[in-house]
Motif scaffolding. Structure first.
Motif, PDB file in Angstrom:
ATOM      1  N   MET A  13     -16.327   0.942   4.042  1.00 35.69           N
ATOM      2  CA  MET A  13     -16.428   0.371   2.710  1.00 35.69           C
ATOM      3  C   MET A  13     -15.035   0.164   2.108  1.00 35.69           C
ATOM      4  SD  MET A  13     -19.678   0.075   2.391  1.00 35.69           S
ATOM      5  CE  MET A  13     -19.762  -0.165   4.182  1.00 35.69           C
ATOM      6  N   THR A  14     -14.914  -0.863   1.271  1.00 34.61           N
ATOM      7  CA  THR A  14     -13.669  -1.083   0.539  1.00 34.61           C
ATOM      8  C   THR A  14     -13.617  -0.136  -0.650  1.00 34.61           C
ATOM      9  OG1 THR A  14     -14.617  -2.764  -0.910  1.00 34.61           O
ATOM     10  CG2 THR A  14     -13.692  -3.522   1.203  1.00 34.61           C
ATOM     11  N   GLU A  50     -13.322  -0.993  -3.680  1.00 31.62           N
ATOM     12  CA  GLU A  50     -14.163  -1.568  -4.733  1.00 31.62           C
ATOM     13  C   GLU A  50     -15.630  -1.206  -4.523  1.00 31.62           C
ATOM     14  OE1 GLU A  50     -11.866  -3.154  -3.002  1.00 31.62           O
ATOM     15  OE2 GLU A  50     -10.342  -3.444  -4.582  1.00 31.62           O
ATOM     16  N   GLN A  51     -16.097  -1.248  -3.283  1.00 35.81           N
ATOM     17  CA  GLN A  51     -17.486  -0.886  -2.996  1.00 35.81           C
ATOM     18  C   GLN A  51     -17.752   0.583  -3.313  1.00 35.81           C
ATOM     19  OE1 GLN A  51     -17.342  -2.414   1.108  1.00 35.81           O
ATOM     20  NE2 GLN A  51     -19.164  -3.651   0.629  1.00 35.81           N
ATOM     21  N   ARG A  65     -18.050   1.032  -7.091  1.00 39.74           N
ATOM     22  CA  ARG A  65     -19.347   0.579  -7.608  1.00 39.74           C
ATOM     23  C   ARG A  65     -20.441   1.583  -7.279  1.00 39.74           C
ATOM     24  NH1 ARG A  65     -17.622  -4.608  -5.757  1.00 39.74           N
ATOM     25  NH2 ARG A  65     -18.987  -4.450  -3.934  1.00 39.74           N
ATOM     26  N   ALA A  77     -28.133   0.913  -3.199  1.00 38.76           N
ATOM     27  CA  ALA A  77     -26.749   0.656  -2.797  1.00 38.76           C
ATOM     28  C   ALA A  77     -26.318   1.614  -1.685  1.00 38.76           C
ATOM     29  CB  ALA A  77     -25.822   0.787  -4.003  1.00 38.76           C
ATOM     30  N   MET A 119     -25.322   0.335   2.078  1.00 37.57           N
ATOM     31  CA  MET A 119     -23.955   0.556   2.547  1.00 37.57           C
ATOM     32  C   MET A 119     -23.913   1.485   3.751  1.00 37.57           C
ATOM     33  SD  MET A 119     -22.119   0.889  -1.215  1.00 37.57           S
ATOM     34  CE  MET A 119     -20.569   1.478  -0.565  1.00 37.57           C
TER      35      MET A 119
END
Length: 217
Positions: A147-148, A150-151, A154, A166, A170
């Protein structure tokens, strides 16, 4: 006139001095303890004095093994980081149970792979190796499914049903990436233990993907 009687030789022989008798007894004792007359008298001493080897060379490995361990350590840390978020954000027992099982399985695997790298004199990724980077790339190879930042941010901001959706979405992607990395190790690795772990990851995470897909409905 009375004739003198001389001591007979037999009588003198019968009274050996005590020291001579003791010497004969000692000689017989030593002869009896000598064991096999054909044995090498220095053999036992030689074998007993040789120190036993207490160290073994690190198991055979190649670059694929090193890259697998280095990459999977960082990859697993990402999964554990995601799993630990579930404790405060999900209200679904099945999701919480899954997250706890993921952390419980991958934590010890991180320790195992760290020990391999140390034995191979290879670099162990720092604890903050994921900080400040796109989790999809590292110097030692690509890591699909990471995951980045940003992910992750969130995901941290969600809770309840939104978190479940989510998280599961993910983690499925994350598991798929781990399976790809593990298959590369199975195909190109040399170390038997590393290949065995890769096969275990493929089996376990394939089953967890099926479980997560079911939970998503």
């Amino acid at each position: 006139m009375t004739a003198r009687t001389r001591p007979t030789p037999a009588r003198r022989t019968a009274t050996l001095p005590g020291a001579a008798a003791a010497g004969v007894a000692l000689l017989l004792t030593l002869t009896g303890c000598s064991g096999d007359p054909g044995a090498d008298p220095g053999a036992a001493t030689s074998s007993a004095s040789e120190p036993a080897s207490t160290s073994e060379a690190p198991a055979e490995h190649n670059d694929a093994d090193v890259q697998f361990a280095q990459g999977m350590i960082v990859h697993h840390r990402g999964a554990v980081e995601m799993a630990e978020l579930a404790a405060d954000r999900t209200q679904t027992p099945e999701v919480l149970d899954l997250a706890e099982r993921i952390a419980a399985a991958q934590g010890p695997e991180i320790e195992t792979m760290t020990a391999w790298l140390e034995a191979w004199d290879a670099e162990v990724p720092a604890d903050d190796a994921m900080a400040g980077m796109d989790h999809g790339d590292m110097d030692h190879g690509s890591m699909p499914g990471m995951m980045t930042d940003e992910q992750m941010e969130r995901l941290e901001e969600t809770e309840g049903a939104a978190f479940d959706e989510a998280f599961l979405t993910m983690m499925i992607e994350h598991h798929q990436g781990a399976i790809t990395m593990s298959q590369d190790e199975v195909d190109g690795g040399e170390n038997a233990d590393a290949v065995a772990l890769a096969e275990t990851i493929i089996e376990d995470q394939t089953a967890e993907i099926s479980e997560m897909t079911r939970l998503l409905g």
